[in-house]
Design a protein around this motif. Structure first.
Motif, short mmCIF file in Angstrom:
data_model
loop_
_atom_site.label_atom_id
_atom_site.label_comp_id
_atom_site.label_asym_id
_atom_site.label_seq_id
_atom_site.Cartn_x
_atom_site.Cartn_y
_atom_site.Cartn_z
N SER A 382 -1.39 8.76 -7.23
CA SER A 382 -1.81 9.39 -5.97
C SER A 382 -2.03 8.38 -4.85
CB SER A 382 -3.11 10.19 -6.19
OG SER A 382 -2.91 11.27 -7.06
N HIS A 383 -2.50 7.18 -5.22
CA HIS A 383 -2.83 6.18 -4.20
C HIS A 383 -2.36 4.79 -4.65
CE1 HIS A 383 -6.01 9.32 -3.60
NE2 HIS A 383 -5.46 9.26 -2.40
N ILE A 384 -1.78 4.05 -3.70
CA ILE A 384 -1.27 2.70 -3.98
C ILE A 384 -1.80 1.75 -2.91
CG2 ILE A 384 0.78 1.24 -4.13
CD1 ILE A 384 2.32 3.62 -5.22
N PHE A 385 -2.29 0.62 -3.36
CA PHE A 385 -2.63 -0.47 -2.44
C PHE A 385 -1.45 -1.43 -2.41
CE2 PHE A 385 -3.92 -4.77 -1.55
CZ PHE A 385 -4.80 -4.64 -0.48
N MET A 394 0.60 -17.24 5.97
CA MET A 394 -0.14 -17.34 7.23
C MET A 394 -1.09 -16.18 7.45
SD MET A 394 2.80 -16.28 9.98
CE MET A 394 3.60 -14.67 9.94
N ASN A 395 -0.82 -15.04 6.78
CA ASN A 395 -1.65 -13.87 7.03
C ASN A 395 -1.72 -12.98 5.80
OD1 ASN A 395 0.95 -12.85 7.04
ND2 ASN A 395 0.73 -11.69 8.93
N PHE A 396 -2.46 -11.91 5.93
CA PHE A 396 -2.64 -10.94 4.85
C PHE A 396 -2.73 -9.58 5.50
CE2 PHE A 396 -5.74 -8.45 2.29
CZ PHE A 396 -5.05 -8.37 1.09
N ILE A 397 -1.78 -8.71 5.19
CA ILE A 397 -1.78 -7.35 5.72
C ILE A 397 -1.97 -6.40 4.55
CG2 ILE A 397 -0.52 -5.57 6.97
CD1 ILE A 397 0.95 -7.78 8.46
N ALA A 398 -3.07 -5.65 4.58
CA ALA A 398 -3.41 -4.72 3.51
C ALA A 398 -3.14 -3.30 3.95
CB ALA A 398 -4.89 -4.87 3.14
N THR A 399 -2.47 -2.52 3.12
CA THR A 399 -2.23 -1.11 3.43
C THR A 399 -2.54 -0.26 2.21
OG1 THR A 399 0.12 -1.41 2.90
CG2 THR A 399 -0.49 -1.45 5.23
N VAL A 400 -2.94 0.97 2.47
CA VAL A 400 -3.19 1.95 1.41
C VAL A 400 -2.31 3.16 1.68
CG1 VAL A 400 -4.90 3.45 0.33
CG2 VAL A 400 -5.57 1.16 1.12
N TRP A 401 -1.63 3.62 0.63
CA TRP A 401 -0.67 4.70 0.75
C TRP A 401 -1.01 5.84 -0.21
CZ3 TRP A 401 3.43 4.26 4.25
CH2 TRP A 401 3.55 2.99 4.86
N GLY A 402 -0.69 7.05 0.21
CA GLY A 402 -0.93 8.21 -0.64
C GLY A 402 0.22 9.20 -0.56
N ARG A 403 0.19 10.18 -1.44
CA ARG A 403 1.21 11.22 -1.44
C ARG A 403 0.92 12.23 -0.33
NH1 ARG A 403 1.47 13.56 -7.39
NH2 ARG A 403 3.15 14.75 -6.40
N ASN A 404 1.96 12.98 0.06
CA ASN A 404 1.77 13.98 1.12
C ASN A 404 1.59 15.38 0.56
OD1 ASN A 404 4.44 14.30 0.25
ND2 ASN A 404 5.14 15.03 2.25
N ASN A 405 1.31 15.49 -0.74
CA ASN A 405 1.06 16.82 -1.31
C ASN A 405 0.01 16.73 -2.41
OD1 ASN A 405 2.56 15.67 -3.43
ND2 ASN A 405 4.43 16.68 -2.77
#
Length: 405
Positions: A382-385, A394-405
């Protein structure tokens, strides 16, 4: 070509969640006889078709700038992709270069175009072909990229050398053994052998003993703990979450994001600042998504070399300090384990396609949430980091993703 009609909601200016609705990819490998444009075409058309769109529904192209490929960079920068692909509905085009974080910033640019109503569907492609770059040019490029030209380059400092020093320091401070460090490679390769798009697909994952018996590159890094340069390409099609929902197509929706900048060079970077960036960036992305780390089903970590993985795991509190090596050694991060980790195997398992490793990781994040990951599919996702990192870290970009249903 699919003649699927897409019905869009009226564009609304304001914050909307971004959704990946189409993915395309070619297997990582060595393609000296295959042109860069062949790969761009194949990956892009796959992504458009996977989204259920006609190519003329694409209204903008935001491209990952190819590294060490100046001729292709020039062609893409001057807007050749929409013309080459025949995207008659395209209204805008640009390139983005932030090293391994390029895909993250391409997604941000696409998000801006969508939020402001400038585009409803955006194509984000990437290609890297290392095999046709003369060896001397490759050596010169990677000898200088991310290396301080005044103080480090004259003395022959290399990525492998710098990362080796970082690894030695981490092992000393955490008590992690060489066997535990080698087990990170084993874990990454366990995932890679199940991935049809990996250079190591179908090949037996090495044991800890095999990793440690490979030749020494820069102590304590062995050959199997370093990256293999490869050719590859992938593409994403993105739109708003509202549009994806209306289309009733599977999608990966961005729920949260945060970022930190550290420094241009590893030799001027504070390890404590990096750890603080890992921790705070991850917390902020999770907070924005309204989730806790316990609710994350997959940690798709892109940090290129093995050392970053246990360091990140410990820093964000996924295990006790000094215990991350055991998590990898005991198989908790392997396919079927309780903590699915880097399910394409990061650059170690994928083959290093420059900034394309982050693109491949985003494709995998979407694939897992869409239920299209085949043998690697983690049940009930359901959720992915996911993170990306550019340059020499040089940097760190963090995102969290989920399903659309």
């Amino acid at each position: 070509m699919l003649e699927v009609k897409i019905y869009y909601m009226e564009a609304q200016v304001g914050k909307q969640h971004l959704a990946i609705i189409g993915i395309g990819e070619v297997p990582t490998g060595t393609y000296p006889d295959r042109s860069r444009w062949d790969i761009i075409y194949d990956a892009s058309i796959q992504a458009v078709r996977d989204a259920g769109l006609h190519k003329n529904d694409i209204e903008a192209v935001v491209t990952v700038a190819p590294q060490a490929q100046p001729e292709l960079y020039a062609e893409i920068s001057f807007g050749k992709i929409p013309e080459e692909l025949g995207l008659k509905g395209c209204r805008d085009v640009c390139t983005c270069n932030a090293g391994g974080a390029s895909t993250s910033n391409c997604l941000r640019l696409a998000e801006q175009l969508i939020e402001t109503g400038q585009a409803k569907a955006v194509l984000i492609p990437h290609v890297t072909v290392h095999s046709t770059i003369p060896l001397s040019d490759l050596i010169n490029f990677f000898a200088k990229a991310g290396i301080d030209r005044q103080w480090e380059y004259p003395y022959g400092t290399t990525y492998n050398g710098v990362i080796a020093m970082m690894t030695r320091r981490y092992m000393y401070e955490s008590g992690t053994t060489e066997e535990e460090m080698a087990s990170v490679v084993v874990s990454l390769r366990k995932w890679a052998t199940l991935d049809p798009n990996s250079i190591f697909y179908g090949k037996e994952a090495p044991t800890v003993e095999k990793v440690l018996s490979s030749s020494m590159v820069s102590s304590p890094l062995h050959k199997r703990e370093c990256n293999v340069l490869a050719d590859g390409g992938a593409a994403l099609v993105v739109t708003s979450a509202d549009t994806a929902k209306q289309m009733r197509c599977p999608a990966a929706v961005k729920l949260g994001e945060s970022s930190r900048y550290f420094s241009a060079f590893t030799t001027t970077r504070s390890t404590e600042d990096v750890k603080a960036g890992f921790l705070n960036g991850t917390r902020e992305a999770l907070d924005q998504a309204g989730l806790t780390k316990e609710e994350i089903d997959i940690w798709n970590i892109y940090l290129a070399y093995p050392v970053g993985h246990p360091m990140f795991m410990e820093t964000v509190g996924l295990c006790e300090p000094g215990q991350a090596g055991k998590m990898f050694m005991e198989g908790h991060t392997w396919p079927g384990g309780k903590l699915p980790w880097a399910t394409i195997g990061d650059a170690i398992g994928r083959g290093h396609t420059g900034s394309g490793v982050s693109m491949a990781t985003y494709v995998e994040t979407a694939r897992q949430l869409m239920g299209k990951a085949g043998e690697r599919q983690v049940p009930g996702v359901s959720h992915i980091f996911q993170n990306t990192s550019g340059g020499s870290g040089m940097n760190f970009i963090a995102t969290v993703w989920g399903r659309n249903n």
